[in-house]
Design a protein around this motif. Structure first.
Motif, PDB file in Angstrom:
ATOM      1  N   GLY A  14     -41.444  29.751 -37.846  1.00  0.00           N
ATOM      2  CA  GLY A  14     -42.356  30.725 -38.434  1.00  0.00           C
ATOM      3  C   GLY A  14     -43.773  30.199 -38.521  1.00  0.00           C
ATOM      4  O   GLY A  14     -44.025  29.184 -39.154  1.00  0.00           O
ATOM      5  N   ASN A  15     -44.705  30.883 -37.866  1.00  0.00           N
ATOM      6  CA  ASN A  15     -46.107  30.482 -37.942  1.00  0.00           C
ATOM      7  C   ASN A  15     -46.719  31.006 -39.245  1.00  0.00           C
ATOM      8  O   ASN A  15     -46.087  31.752 -39.996  1.00  0.00           O
ATOM      9  CB  ASN A  15     -46.876  30.979 -36.713  1.00  0.00           C
ATOM     10  N   LYS A  16     -47.954  30.615 -39.529  1.00  0.00           N
ATOM     11  CA  LYS A  16     -48.587  30.957 -40.808  1.00  0.00           C
ATOM     12  C   LYS A  16     -48.724  32.468 -41.001  1.00  0.00           C
ATOM     13  O   LYS A  16     -48.576  32.971 -42.117  1.00  0.00           O
ATOM     14  CB  LYS A  16     -49.946  30.274 -40.929  1.00  0.00           C
ATOM     15  N   SER A  17     -48.982  33.201 -39.939  1.00  0.00           N
ATOM     16  CA  SER A  17     -49.102  34.659 -40.046  1.00  0.00           C
ATOM     17  C   SER A  17     -47.778  35.271 -40.490  1.00  0.00           C
ATOM     18  O   SER A  17     -47.732  36.095 -41.407  1.00  0.00           O
ATOM     19  CB  SER A  17     -49.515  35.264 -38.703  1.00  0.00           C
ATOM     20  N   GLU A  18     -46.700  34.873 -39.819  1.00  0.00           N
ATOM     21  CA  GLU A  18     -45.371  35.413 -40.143  1.00  0.00           C
ATOM     22  C   GLU A  18     -44.924  34.978 -41.539  1.00  0.00           C
ATOM     23  O   GLU A  18     -44.389  35.780 -42.300  1.00  0.00           O
ATOM     24  CB  GLU A  18     -44.362  34.947 -39.104  1.00  0.00           C
ATOM     25  N   VAL A  19     -45.141  33.723 -41.866  1.00  0.00           N
ATOM     26  CA  VAL A  19     -44.757  33.211 -43.181  1.00  0.00           C
ATOM     27  C   VAL A  19     -45.574  33.910 -44.266  1.00  0.00           C
ATOM     28  O   VAL A  19     -45.059  34.222 -45.334  1.00  0.00           O
ATOM     29  CB  VAL A  19     -44.932  31.675 -43.233  1.00  0.00           C
ATOM     30  N   ALA A  20     -46.832  34.208 -43.982  1.00  0.00           N
ATOM     31  CA  ALA A  20     -47.707  34.852 -44.965  1.00  0.00           C
ATOM     32  C   ALA A  20     -47.231  36.252 -45.333  1.00  0.00           C
ATOM     33  O   ALA A  20     -47.242  36.624 -46.505  1.00  0.00           O
ATOM     34  CB  ALA A  20     -49.138  34.911 -44.444  1.00  0.00           C
ATOM     35  N   VAL A  21     -46.814  37.027 -44.338  1.00  0.00           N
ATOM     36  CA  VAL A  21     -46.486  38.438 -44.599  1.00  0.00           C
ATOM     37  C   VAL A  21     -44.986  38.728 -44.631  1.00  0.00           C
ATOM     38  O   VAL A  21     -44.577  39.875 -44.682  1.00  0.00           O
ATOM     39  CB  VAL A  21     -47.186  39.375 -43.589  1.00  0.00           C
ATOM     40  N   GLY A  22     -44.172  37.686 -44.593  1.00  0.00           N
ATOM     41  CA  GLY A  22     -42.732  37.880 -44.724  1.00  0.00           C
ATOM     42  C   GLY A  22     -42.004  38.162 -43.430  1.00  0.00           C
ATOM     43  O   GLY A  22     -40.861  38.602 -43.449  1.00  0.00           O
ATOM     44  N   TYR A  23     -42.633  37.931 -42.278  1.00  0.00           N
ATOM     45  CA  TYR A  23     -41.971  38.163 -41.003  1.00  0.00           C
ATOM     46  C   TYR A  23     -41.145  36.976 -40.533  1.00  0.00           C
ATOM     47  O   TYR A  23     -40.574  37.013 -39.459  1.00  0.00           O
ATOM     48  CB  TYR A  23     -42.987  38.579 -39.938  1.00  0.00           C
ATOM     49  N   ALA A  24     -41.093  35.937 -41.319  1.00  0.00           N
ATOM     50  CA  ALA A  24     -40.167  34.828 -41.066  1.00  0.00           C
ATOM     51  C   ALA A  24     -38.954  35.090 -41.956  1.00  0.00           C
ATOM     52  O   ALA A  24     -39.089  35.451 -43.124  1.00  0.00           O
ATOM     53  CB  ALA A  24     -40.826  33.497 -41.408  1.00  0.00           C
ATOM     54  N   THR A  25     -37.767  34.952 -41.414  1.00  0.00           N
ATOM     55  CA  THR A  25     -36.548  35.347 -42.092  1.00  0.00           C
ATOM     56  C   THR A  25     -35.828  34.161 -42.721  1.00  0.00           C
ATOM     57  O   THR A  25     -35.481  33.204 -42.025  1.00  0.00           O
ATOM     58  CB  THR A  25     -35.588  36.041 -41.088  1.00  0.00           C
ATOM     59  N   ILE A  26     -35.626  34.242 -44.041  1.00  0.00           N
ATOM     60  CA  ILE A  26     -34.857  33.207 -44.734  1.00  0.00           C
ATOM     61  C   ILE A  26     -33.459  33.159 -44.105  1.00  0.00           C
ATOM     62  O   ILE A  26     -32.856  34.190 -43.840  1.00  0.00           O
ATOM     63  CB  ILE A  26     -34.734  33.521 -46.237  1.00  0.00           C
ATOM     64  N   TYR A  27     -32.965  31.976 -43.872  1.00  0.00           N
ATOM     65  CA  TYR A  27     -31.649  31.740 -43.261  1.00  0.00           C
ATOM     66  C   TYR A  27     -31.585  32.230 -41.815  1.00  0.00           C
ATOM     67  O   TYR A  27     -30.527  32.281 -41.219  1.00  0.00           O
ATOM     68  CB  TYR A  27     -30.513  32.354 -44.101  1.00  0.00           C
ATOM     69  N   GLY A  28     -32.732  32.584 -41.278  1.00  0.00           N
ATOM     70  CA  GLY A  28     -32.854  32.948 -39.864  1.00  0.00           C
ATOM     71  C   GLY A  28     -33.799  31.950 -39.233  1.00  0.00           C
ATOM     72  O   GLY A  28     -33.507  30.757 -39.200  1.00  0.00           O
ATOM     73  N   ASP A  29     -34.970  32.423 -38.807  1.00  0.00           N
ATOM     74  CA  ASP A  29     -35.911  31.499 -38.179  1.00  0.00           C
ATOM     75  C   ASP A  29     -36.568  30.542 -39.178  1.00  0.00           C
ATOM     76  O   ASP A  29     -37.247  29.612 -38.788  1.00  0.00           O
ATOM     77  CB  ASP A  29     -36.957  32.240 -37.347  1.00  0.00           C
ATOM     78  N   MET A  30     -36.309  30.728 -40.480  1.00  0.00           N
ATOM     79  CA  MET A  30     -36.804  29.771 -41.481  1.00  0.00           C
ATOM     80  C   MET A  30     -35.779  28.676 -41.776  1.00  0.00           C
ATOM     81  O   MET A  30     -36.087  27.732 -42.505  1.00  0.00           O
ATOM     82  CB  MET A  30     -37.156  30.483 -42.789  1.00  0.00           C
ATOM     83  N   ALA A  31     -34.582  28.806 -41.238  1.00  0.00           N
ATOM     84  CA  ALA A  31     -33.536  27.817 -41.504  1.00  0.00           C
ATOM     85  C   ALA A  31     -33.811  26.562 -40.685  1.00  0.00           C
ATOM     86  O   ALA A  31     -33.850  26.598 -39.470  1.00  0.00           O
ATOM     87  CB  ALA A  31     -32.160  28.387 -41.160  1.00  0.00           C
ATOM     88  N   GLY A  32     -34.019  25.467 -41.366  1.00  0.00           N
ATOM     89  CA  GLY A  32     -34.286  24.209 -40.678  1.00  0.00           C
ATOM     90  C   GLY A  32     -34.917  23.215 -41.632  1.00  0.00           C
ATOM     91  O   GLY A  32     -35.185  23.517 -42.790  1.00  0.00           O
ATOM     92  N   GLY A  33     -35.162  22.030 -41.126  1.00  0.00           N
ATOM     93  CA  GLY A  33     -35.666  20.958 -41.966  1.00  0.00           C
ATOM     94  C   GLY A  33     -37.158  20.739 -41.899  1.00  0.00           C
ATOM     95  O   GLY A  33     -37.738  20.117 -42.796  1.00  0.00           O
ATOM     96  N   TYR A  41     -51.950  29.959 -37.622  1.00  0.00           N
ATOM     97  CA  TYR A  41     -51.852  31.407 -37.485  1.00  0.00           C
ATOM     98  C   TYR A  41     -51.352  31.753 -36.081  1.00  0.00           C
ATOM     99  O   TYR A  41     -51.507  30.984 -35.146  1.00  0.00           O
ATOM    100  CB  TYR A  41     -53.218  32.059 -37.740  1.00  0.00           C
ATOM    101  N   LYS A  42     -50.752  32.920 -35.955  1.00  0.00           N
ATOM    102  CA  LYS A  42     -50.151  33.350 -34.688  1.00  0.00           C
ATOM    103  C   LYS A  42     -51.146  33.267 -33.529  1.00  0.00           C
ATOM    104  O   LYS A  42     -50.805  32.776 -32.453  1.00  0.00           O
ATOM    105  CB  LYS A  42     -49.636  34.783 -34.836  1.00  0.00           C
ATOM    106  N   ASP A  98     -54.725  38.083 -38.656  1.00  0.00           N
ATOM    107  CA  ASP A  98     -55.124  36.696 -38.889  1.00  0.00           C
ATOM    108  C   ASP A  98     -56.509  36.597 -39.506  1.00  0.00           C
ATOM    109  O   ASP A  98     -56.758  35.754 -40.371  1.00  0.00           O
ATOM    110  CB  ASP A  98     -55.044  35.892 -37.594  1.00  0.00           C
ATOM    111  N   ALA A  99     -57.424  37.461 -39.087  1.00  0.00           N
ATOM    112  CA  ALA A  99     -58.768  37.455 -39.670  1.00  0.00           C
ATOM    113  C   ALA A  99     -58.713  37.798 -41.160  1.00  0.00           C
ATOM    114  O   ALA A  99     -59.393  37.166 -41.980  1.00  0.00           O
ATOM    115  CB  ALA A  99     -59.672  38.431 -38.920  1.00  0.00           C
ATOM    116  N   ILE A 100     -57.890  38.769 -41.521  1.00  0.00           N
ATOM    117  CA  ILE A 100     -57.737  39.138 -42.932  1.00  0.00           C
ATOM    118  C   ILE A 100     -57.059  38.009 -43.701  1.00  0.00           C
ATOM    119  O   ILE A 100     -57.506  37.621 -44.790  1.00  0.00           O
ATOM    120  CB  ILE A 100     -56.949  40.461 -43.066  1.00  0.00           C
ATOM    121  N   LEU A 101     -55.980  37.456 -43.139  1.00  0.00           N
ATOM    122  CA  LEU A 101     -55.270  36.369 -43.818  1.00  0.00           C
ATOM    123  C   LEU A 101     -56.161  35.147 -44.009  1.00  0.00           C
ATOM    124  O   LEU A 101     -56.118  34.513 -45.065  1.00  0.00           O
ATOM    125  CB  LEU A 101     -54.012  35.989 -43.031  1.00  0.00           C
ATOM    126  N   GLU A 102     -56.953  34.812 -43.007  1.00  0.00           N
ATOM    127  CA  GLU A 102     -57.855  33.666 -43.146  1.00  0.00           C
ATOM    128  C   GLU A 102     -58.815  33.870 -44.316  1.00  0.00           C
ATOM    129  O   GLU A 102     -59.097  32.931 -45.057  1.00  0.00           O
ATOM    130  CB  GLU A 102     -58.632  33.435 -41.856  1.00  0.00           C
TER     131      GLU A 102
END
Length: 168
Positions: A14-33, A41-42, A98-102
């Motif tokens: 999960g990149n910063k854009s996805e992590v910021a707005v919830g597009y990274a999935t817990i126990y999915g692409d967020m699962a890892g060390g 940002y994306k 990304d411009a808004i998130l920054e």
């Protein structure tokens, strides 16, 4: 299972854009060390991929030349949760997002200040809302490379239950 079998650490994506707005999935692409792109940002991930394809240095461990197929970089981003889904179906285009998130994250800007720069108010409010609603996911995310002064994890955290919002 593969991580356990071979003793390797599973990386999250999960990149910063996805992590910021919830597009990274817990126990999915967020699962890892560990997450090496957590603070990119994306649009910066895409820029970095293009740079890597065009540049190689002797100290780099990977092969010279194109290592990331352009079709992967140029493909419209999707969570791939349903047929023909694209991230832009529910998010602004990544350059706008990304411009808004920054501004919200790195610049600690208010909604009013961002709107004064010419951004659509409803879009900014939506992004701000997603940013705060997704805080609970970030509390559970893997650590990652810190590249900015406002990286998620230790540098920028908000309580997940206080419902604070910029009133403007």
């Amino acid at each position: 299972a593969l991580s356990n079998k071979f003793g390797e650490m599973l990386l999250t994506t999960g990149n910063k854009s996805e992590v910021a707005v919830g597009y990274a999935t817990i126990y999915g692409d967020m699962a890892g060390g560990y997450n090496p792109v957590k603070d990119l940002y994306k649009t910066r991930v895409f820029e970095s991929c293009r740079w890597r394809n065009a540049n190689h240095r002797p100290w780099m461990k990977g092969p010279a030349g194109e290592v990331i197929p352009p079709r992967v970089i140029d493909k419209p981003p999707t969570a791939e949760l349903r047929a023909n889904q694209k991230d832009e179906d529910s998010l602004p285009p990544y350059p706008v997002l990304d411009a808004i998130l920054e501004r919200l994250i790195e610049g600690d800007a208010s909604v009013a200040a961002i709107v004064a720069e010419g951004f659509d108010r409803e879009t900014v409010k939506k992004v701000e809302r997603l940013l705060y609603l997704s805080e609970y996911k970030r509390f559970q995310s893997a650590p990652g490379t810190r590249l900015t002064r406002h990286a998620f994890w230790l540098d920028r955290r908000y309580p997940i239950v206080n419902r604070w919002r910029d009133p403007t």
